[in-house]
Write a protein that holds these residues in place. Sequence first.
Motif, PDB file in Angstrom:
ATOM      1  N   ARG A 139       0.853  -1.180   0.000  1.00 28.29           N
ATOM      2  CA  ARG A 139       0.000   0.000   0.000  1.00 28.29           C
ATOM      3  C   ARG A 139       0.895   1.239   0.000  1.00 28.29           C
ATOM      4  O   ARG A 139       1.782   1.367   0.842  1.00 28.29           O
ATOM      5  N   ILE A 140       0.639   2.147  -0.932  1.00 25.95           N
ATOM      6  CA  ILE A 140       1.425   3.369  -1.047  1.00 25.95           C
ATOM      7  C   ILE A 140       0.486   4.553  -0.904  1.00 25.95           C
ATOM      8  O   ILE A 140      -0.574   4.602  -1.544  1.00 25.95           O
ATOM      9  N   SER A 141       0.845   5.543  -0.079  1.00 21.75           N
ATOM     10  CA  SER A 141       0.009   6.726   0.088  1.00 21.75           C
ATOM     11  C   SER A 141       0.875   7.953   0.319  1.00 21.75           C
ATOM     12  O   SER A 141       2.032   7.848   0.740  1.00 21.75           O
ATOM     13  N   LYS A 142       0.281   9.137   0.045  1.00 23.59           N
ATOM     14  CA  LYS A 142       0.945  10.418   0.278  1.00 23.59           C
ATOM     15  C   LYS A 142       0.281  11.127   1.454  1.00 23.59           C
ATOM     16  O   LYS A 142      -0.913  10.996   1.674  1.00 23.59           O
ATOM     17  N   SER A 143       1.062  11.919   2.167  1.00 20.43           N
ATOM     18  CA  SER A 143       0.517  12.664   3.298  1.00 20.43           C
ATOM     19  C   SER A 143      -0.287  13.868   2.840  1.00 20.43           C
ATOM     20  O   SER A 143      -1.137  14.374   3.576  1.00 20.43           O
ATOM     21  N   ALA A 144      -0.024  14.350   1.628  1.00 14.86           N
ATOM     22  CA  ALA A 144      -0.721  15.526   1.100  1.00 14.86           C
ATOM     23  C   ALA A 144      -0.515  15.586  -0.411  1.00 14.86           C
ATOM     24  O   ALA A 144       0.300  14.841  -0.974  1.00 14.86           O
ATOM     25  N   SER A 145      -1.277  16.464  -1.056  1.00 15.16           N
ATOM     26  CA  SER A 145      -1.113  16.658  -2.497  1.00 15.16           C
ATOM     27  C   SER A 145       0.289  17.184  -2.793  1.00 15.16           C
ATOM     28  O   SER A 145       0.937  17.815  -1.946  1.00 15.16           O
ATOM     29  N   THR A 146       0.760  16.935  -3.986  1.00 16.48           N
ATOM     30  CA  THR A 146       2.094  17.368  -4.398  1.00 16.48           C
ATOM     31  C   THR A 146       2.005  18.242  -5.647  1.00 16.48           C
ATOM     32  O   THR A 146       0.979  18.295  -6.317  1.00 16.48           O
ATOM     33  N   VAL A 147       3.097  18.908  -5.944  1.00 19.19           N
ATOM     34  CA  VAL A 147       3.171  19.712  -7.171  1.00 19.19           C
ATOM     35  C   VAL A 147       3.453  18.808  -8.364  1.00 19.19           C
ATOM     36  O   VAL A 147       2.876  18.950  -9.442  1.00 19.19           O
ATOM     37  N   GLY A 148       4.356  17.863  -8.173  1.00 22.38           N
ATOM     38  CA  GLY A 148       4.747  16.966  -9.251  1.00 22.38           C
ATOM     39  C   GLY A 148       4.162  15.578  -9.110  1.00 22.38           C
ATOM     40  O   GLY A 148       3.445  15.265  -8.153  1.00 22.38           O
ATOM     41  N   THR A 149       4.470  14.732 -10.079  1.00 21.30           N
ATOM     42  CA  THR A 149       4.070  13.334 -10.064  1.00 21.30           C
ATOM     43  C   THR A 149       5.081  12.527  -9.247  1.00 21.30           C
ATOM     44  O   THR A 149       6.286  12.678  -9.430  1.00 21.30           O
ATOM     45  N   ILE A 150       4.584  11.690  -8.361  1.00 19.74           N
ATOM     46  CA  ILE A 150       5.452  10.894  -7.496  1.00 19.74           C
ATOM     47  C   ILE A 150       5.701   9.535  -8.138  1.00 19.74           C
ATOM     48  O   ILE A 150       4.764   8.854  -8.567  1.00 19.74           O
ATOM     49  N   THR A 151       6.968   9.139  -8.210  1.00 17.78           N
ATOM     50  CA  THR A 151       7.347   7.838  -8.736  1.00 17.78           C
ATOM     51  C   THR A 151       7.862   6.968  -7.594  1.00 17.78           C
ATOM     52  O   THR A 151       8.751   7.369  -6.843  1.00 17.78           O
ATOM     53  N   VAL A 152       7.259   5.805  -7.467  1.00 19.88           N
ATOM     54  CA  VAL A 152       7.690   4.815  -6.468  1.00 19.88           C
ATOM     55  C   VAL A 152       8.319   3.666  -7.246  1.00 19.88           C
ATOM     56  O   VAL A 152       7.679   3.070  -8.109  1.00 19.88           O
ATOM     57  N   ARG A 153       9.579   3.357  -6.972  1.00 19.14           N
ATOM     58  CA  ARG A 153      10.286   2.342  -7.748  1.00 19.14           C
ATOM     59  C   ARG A 153      11.101   1.434  -6.837  1.00 19.14           C
ATOM     60  O   ARG A 153      11.411   1.787  -5.691  1.00 19.14           O
ATOM     61  N   LYS A 154      11.406   0.266  -7.349  1.00 19.64           N
ATOM     62  CA  LYS A 154      12.266  -0.629  -6.572  1.00 19.64           C
ATOM     63  C   LYS A 154      13.720  -0.223  -6.788  1.00 19.64           C
ATOM     64  O   LYS A 154      14.089   0.297  -7.854  1.00 19.64           O
ATOM     65  N   ALA A 155      14.544  -0.461  -5.782  1.00 20.11           N
ATOM     66  CA  ALA A 155      15.921   0.016  -5.829  1.00 20.11           C
ATOM     67  C   ALA A 155      16.738  -0.684  -6.913  1.00 20.11           C
ATOM     68  O   ALA A 155      17.538  -0.051  -7.606  1.00 20.11           O
ATOM     69  N   THR A 156      16.517  -1.979  -7.094  1.00 19.68           N
ATOM     70  CA  THR A 156      17.284  -2.731  -8.082  1.00 19.68           C
ATOM     71  C   THR A 156      16.728  -2.487  -9.478  1.00 19.68           C
ATOM     72  O   THR A 156      15.589  -2.849  -9.772  1.00 19.68           O
ATOM     73  N   GLY A 157      17.505  -1.825 -10.306  1.00 19.80           N
ATOM     74  CA  GLY A 157      17.080  -1.570 -11.673  1.00 19.80           C
ATOM     75  C   GLY A 157      16.187  -0.358 -11.842  1.00 19.80           C
ATOM     76  O   GLY A 157      15.796  -0.031 -12.973  1.00 19.80           O
ATOM     77  N   ASP A 158      15.841   0.324 -10.736  1.00 17.29           N
ATOM     78  CA  ASP A 158      14.981   1.516 -10.801  1.00 17.29           C
ATOM     79  C   ASP A 158      13.682   1.254 -11.566  1.00 17.29           C
ATOM     80  O   ASP A 158      13.189   2.112 -12.307  1.00 17.29           O
ATOM     81  N   THR A 159      13.104   0.087 -11.386  1.00 13.13           N
ATOM     82  CA  THR A 159      11.853  -0.257 -12.059  1.00 13.13           C
ATOM     83  C   THR A 159      10.677   0.401 -11.344  1.00 13.13           C
ATOM     84  O   THR A 159      10.507   0.237 -10.130  1.00 13.13           O
ATOM     85  N   THR A 160       9.856   1.148 -12.086  1.00 11.44           N
ATOM     86  CA  THR A 160       8.719   1.855 -11.503  1.00 11.44           C
ATOM     87  C   THR A 160       7.630   0.878 -11.073  1.00 11.44           C
ATOM     88  O   THR A 160       7.195   0.034 -11.862  1.00 11.44           O
ATOM     89  N   LEU A 161       7.182   1.013  -9.820  1.00  7.14           N
ATOM     90  CA  LEU A 161       6.108   0.187  -9.294  1.00  7.14           C
ATOM     91  C   LEU A 161       4.753   0.872  -9.430  1.00  7.14           C
ATOM     92  O   LEU A 161       3.749   0.234  -9.740  1.00  7.14           O
ATOM     93  N   VAL A 162       4.725   2.184  -9.189  1.00  2.00           N
ATOM     94  CA  VAL A 162       3.495   2.952  -9.334  1.00  2.00           C
ATOM     95  C   VAL A 162       3.845   4.439  -9.392  1.00  2.00           C
ATOM     96  O   VAL A 162       4.876   4.860  -8.860  1.00  2.00           O
ATOM     97  N   GLN A 163       2.993   5.208 -10.048  1.00  2.00           N
ATOM     98  CA  GLN A 163       3.103   6.659 -10.061  1.00  2.00           C
ATOM     99  C   GLN A 163       1.821   7.248  -9.505  1.00  2.00           C
ATOM    100  O   GLN A 163       0.724   6.761  -9.793  1.00  2.00           O
ATOM    101  N   LEU A 164       1.959   8.311  -8.711  1.00  2.00           N
ATOM    102  CA  LEU A 164       0.820   8.995  -8.124  1.00  2.00           C
ATOM    103  C   LEU A 164       0.741  10.400  -8.686  1.00  2.00           C
ATOM    104  O   LEU A 164       1.709  11.161  -8.636  1.00  2.00           O
ATOM    105  N   ALA A 165      -0.431  10.762  -9.246  1.00  2.00           N
ATOM    106  CA  ALA A 165      -0.639  12.094  -9.792  1.00  2.00           C
ATOM    107  C   ALA A 165      -0.634  13.123  -8.660  1.00  2.00           C
ATOM    108  O   ALA A 165      -0.812  12.770  -7.486  1.00  2.00           O
ATOM    109  N   PRO A 166      -0.439  14.411  -8.972  1.00  2.00           N
ATOM    110  CA  PRO A 166      -0.334  15.437  -7.919  1.00  2.00           C
ATOM    111  C   PRO A 166      -1.486  15.426  -6.910  1.00  2.00           C
ATOM    112  O   PRO A 166      -1.251  15.581  -5.711  1.00  2.00           O
TER     113      PRO A 166
END
Length: 284
Positions: A139-166
């Motif tokens: 489960r991934i969540s933000k504490s508040a709205s953001t200006v940019g798009t948030i990218t959540v990725r795994k450390a190995t290979g920088d593979t994106t797991l999910v992106q959250l809109a502002p």
Amino acid sequence: RGYEHKWSFNRRKYTLATVASTEFYQLPRDLDNIALIRQTSSPQKLRFIPDNLFYDYIPNPTATGNPKWYRLWEEEGVSLRLTADDTIEVLSSSSSDTTQTIRIVGTNSNGLPQTESLLLTGQTFVAGSITWNAGDVLRISKSASTVGTITVRKATGDTTLVQLAPQELSARFKVISFYPIPADAYSLYVEYYTRIRNLEGDNDVPDIDEKWIWVIRLGTMAKVYQYQNKIELFTATQGMFSSAVRSMVKADMVSLDFIPTLRSQLNNLGTRDILDIVDLPLGA
């Protein structure tokens, strides 16, 4: 009554392609409820089956073939699940995002429930320290709205797991399974209803048609009167709001092109044919 109505303006379609011997599939992130699933390769409607009936009749569900039933599983918090145990890192597309926290909930590589909070540092990635279990839901969540798009990725290979809109605080992806397990690549046509979006900015476009905005204003006024403890005004306005919602539901259910029955006429021979109105005498 009517508050659980599935609004036609929230109806969407989605084409899902199955993979041979793969039982589970992730659905679109905006899906709330499934309206219909049909197969287009060899046309047929798939039916939902609850777990108690499924395991009662099929105790060992390993057969493959043309899917006929489906079941709904957990809601995934990422669009791509970890393929191996790994740590997670986060970053924003905007350098302005430095006060918001990204919260990760799941189980670690030892199967223990864990929670990790990572403070954004703009466009510089922030690395987590917990090694997450690849076989569990994240489960991934933000504490508040953001200006940019948030990218959540795994450390190995920088593979994106999910992106959250502002304006998106959390993402949810429902998981579906098919039985028999698809034996080939089939095209499944999914019709579904989305969630009604929250309006965050003054210029956000609502999902509801503009002709019904007055109903939203009426409901808002009822809440204002309730907050101000003006009971009589609240009761009257709430009653008008409830009636207006019922009108919305009724209007949304009308299909002008649908004629379930058509009355037939009998001619003087006792058989049915087309009755030409212009041939009727005056006053008939």
